[in-house]
Write an enzyme that holds these catalytic residues in place. Sequence first.
Site, PDB file in Angstrom:
ATOM      1  N   THR A  91      11.881  31.907  26.656  1.00 45.46           N
ATOM      2  CA  THR A  91      13.147  31.853  26.108  1.00 45.46           C
ATOM      3  C   THR A  91      14.009  30.445  26.636  1.00 45.46           C
ATOM      4  OG1 THR A  91      15.168  33.017  26.317  1.00 45.46           O
ATOM      5  CG2 THR A  91      14.169  32.931  28.235  1.00 45.46           C
ATOM      6  N   ASN A 125      17.205  31.320  26.566  1.00 46.24           N
ATOM      7  CA  ASN A 125      18.366  32.412  26.634  1.00 46.24           C
ATOM      8  C   ASN A 125      19.179  32.358  25.376  1.00 46.24           C
ATOM      9  OD1 ASN A 125      19.574  34.526  28.033  1.00 46.24           O
ATOM     10  ND2 ASN A 125      21.332  33.176  28.588  1.00 46.24           N
ATOM     11  N   SER A 153      16.115  39.006  33.981  1.00 46.75           N
ATOM     12  CA  SER A 153      15.713  38.996  32.730  1.00 46.75           C
ATOM     13  C   SER A 153      15.514  40.367  31.910  1.00 46.75           C
ATOM     14  CB  SER A 153      14.597  38.118  32.363  1.00 46.75           C
ATOM     15  OG  SER A 153      14.167  38.313  30.954  1.00 46.75           O
ATOM     16  N   SER A 154      15.825  40.559  30.759  1.00 49.88           N
ATOM     17  CA  SER A 154      15.409  41.616  30.084  1.00 49.88           C
ATOM     18  C   SER A 154      13.932  41.591  29.011  1.00 49.88           C
ATOM     19  CB  SER A 154      16.407  41.960  28.821  1.00 49.88           C
ATOM     20  OG  SER A 154      17.643  42.392  29.597  1.00 49.88           O
ATOM     21  N   GLY A 211      15.390  39.074  21.840  1.00 52.46           N
ATOM     22  CA  GLY A 211      16.713  40.285  21.458  1.00 52.46           C
ATOM     23  C   GLY A 211      17.474  40.256  22.588  1.00 52.46           C
ATOM     24  N   GLY A 212      17.532  39.532  23.723  1.00 58.16           N
ATOM     25  CA  GLY A 212      18.445  39.595  24.722  1.00 58.16           C
ATOM     26  C   GLY A 212      18.448  41.189  25.290  1.00 58.16           C
ATOM     27  N   THR A 264      15.236  34.459  22.125  1.00 60.22           N
ATOM     28  CA  THR A 264      13.899  34.335  22.852  1.00 60.22           C
ATOM     29  C   THR A 264      13.022  34.513  21.917  1.00 60.22           C
ATOM     30  OG1 THR A 264      15.212  35.519  24.597  1.00 60.22           O
ATOM     31  CG2 THR A 264      12.779  35.495  24.560  1.00 60.22           C
ATOM     32  N   ARG A 299       9.981  32.064  35.267  1.00 56.92           N
ATOM     33  CA  ARG A 299      11.318  32.367  35.059  1.00 56.92           C
ATOM     34  C   ARG A 299      11.891  31.165  35.676  1.00 56.92           C
ATOM     35  NH1 ARG A 299      15.316  34.003  31.896  1.00 56.92           N
ATOM     36  NH2 ARG A 299      16.829  35.341  32.552  1.00 56.92           N
TER      37      ARG A 299
END
Length: 599
Positions: free
Chosen positions: A427, A429, A480-481, A501-502, A409, A132
């Site tokens: 990603t 973002n 993050s998701s 997909g955020g 992403t 990340r």
Amino acid sequence: MKKVTLSIHCAIILFLALLGACRTGQKAPDVRQSSGVYQYDNEKKQAVARRAGPYFSDRQAVVGRSGMVASAHPEASRVGVDILKAGGNAVDAAVAVQFALAVVYPGAGNIGGGGFMVYRDNTGQAYTLDYREKAPEKAHKDMYLDSAQNVIPRLSITGHLASGVPGSVDGMVEAHRRFGRLTWAQVLQPAIDLAEKGVALTEREALGLNRTRSSFLAVNPDKRYFMKADTTDWKAGELLIQKDLGQTLRRIQQQGRAGFYEGETARLLAAEMQRGGGIISEADLKNYHAVWRDPLVDTYRNYKIITMPPTSSGGVALLQLMKLVEPYPLRRWGWNSDSTVQVMIEAERRVYADRAKFLGDPDFVKVPVAQLIDRNYLQTRWADFNFARATDSRNVKGGNMPGYESLETTHFSVVDKDGNAVSITTTLNGGYGSRVVVGGAGFLMNNEMDDFSIKPGVPNMFGLIGNQANAIAPGKRMLSSMTPTIVEQDGKLYMVVGTPGGSTIITSVYQTILNVLDHGMTMQQSVNALKFHHQWLPDKTTFENGAFSDETIQKLQSRGYVLEQLTNSLGRMDCILRRPDGTLEGASDPRADNTSVGY
């Protein structure tokens, strides 16, 4: 719709399903689906008799015996399979796919972003790699606020100040160093070829580049990257050639990590930041390092779930969601029946509230992972649940823990002939990240700083609320998701799952897994199946057109649920399932250019 002829055995199962539905007051599921095509195999007939769900399309799975790659772009998947055929393992292929996506899928593929990897080798040993992005050393918690402490619109989304220190290149270097089989030069070469010789644009990519041209010009007034020389619109099939990106990839190929985090590329990136008012320095780049973390491993029914720990919130949230619904008879209730949907929404409501309160970078804050996924704790989260009415999100807060210290992403999945498996979500973002292109280097920068809580209680671009645990700090990774996940059955590899997909990543992965494990869908049917999403705040459930029957909608609305039908779609799944006969079912999402390639 087509009538479906059931075998005697299936009819018996349907009778049992009808009997169970009557006992619970549910209407029995109808064995039909909206696209008019069902694929039957011996393993799934009983499940089909129990349920049917509407699908986004009737796309069929890809089947392979020796290896499978499922990614967001057909060229990237082809690159991965070519690496497997050349003797590479799943990690070699994953590295090649990551770099290929940076060329062929500029909206989300990247070397200017970051991501997460879940890796399970063929002995069952699991590893997770956190690459990340990080906040630069000059970052601070109020950097996107004005003198009145109000958020400055779009400052964390567009332009040079929106970028965190990229992690993708270091992550791939680390993964390959530890597990790769082919040489570094071999796994980089396909991406270099695509950049220098050009890639034929898909219709979706051509439309994306045309749509973002004005923002590219606004952020990069002196550059013409991703634009045609004559400034006319791109068309599907035209070649996108990226010479500067090709040279950047060659430096990475020849120098490894130093080809990006030091030397010419680092100099170009730092100069670009200085030119546009960004704060990433050459020192920030040199000091960046990906981190190996202990995977999150737990069970759901008779399956083992292997997923990503923080800095991703996805793994914790996924395990919470699975455990919260585990006591309920989802299979008997049926796919997207009102009771099934209700308990899933209520689980999502509570999990996203926990996410906002507790989740952040574990190198900076104490994240109570063990407590969050503890079944006793999760049982307390159901204390105010009532089947008769929707819970009001205004009354739902993050749980209480004694001693606790206070949508663009891409995903790809790989399985090789030896049974090694990789699940990676990566990603920039937002789509095309911050829209900043590094001059002379030809790659896009991320806008990941928006994934921090730029002000407690203020939603980010995906509507997610954060708090102090995810506040900006120098060197800190933003929450993050992303939810790359691998599932085992009886000690053997079963499923590799993930999506972009955020904020909807978590719920899309959640539903895709349940569709297979509880509702008996094939992997491709599960990917095709229409989906829904709830994230605590705003207090509403969004759903793809057709995901809920009229009856389900009426029952949920009568209990106070706010439902909003989407005009777009949810998820871009790229998944692989190992079937009982050992073949691999590649399932890529029909909602975009996603493609599975196997051999």
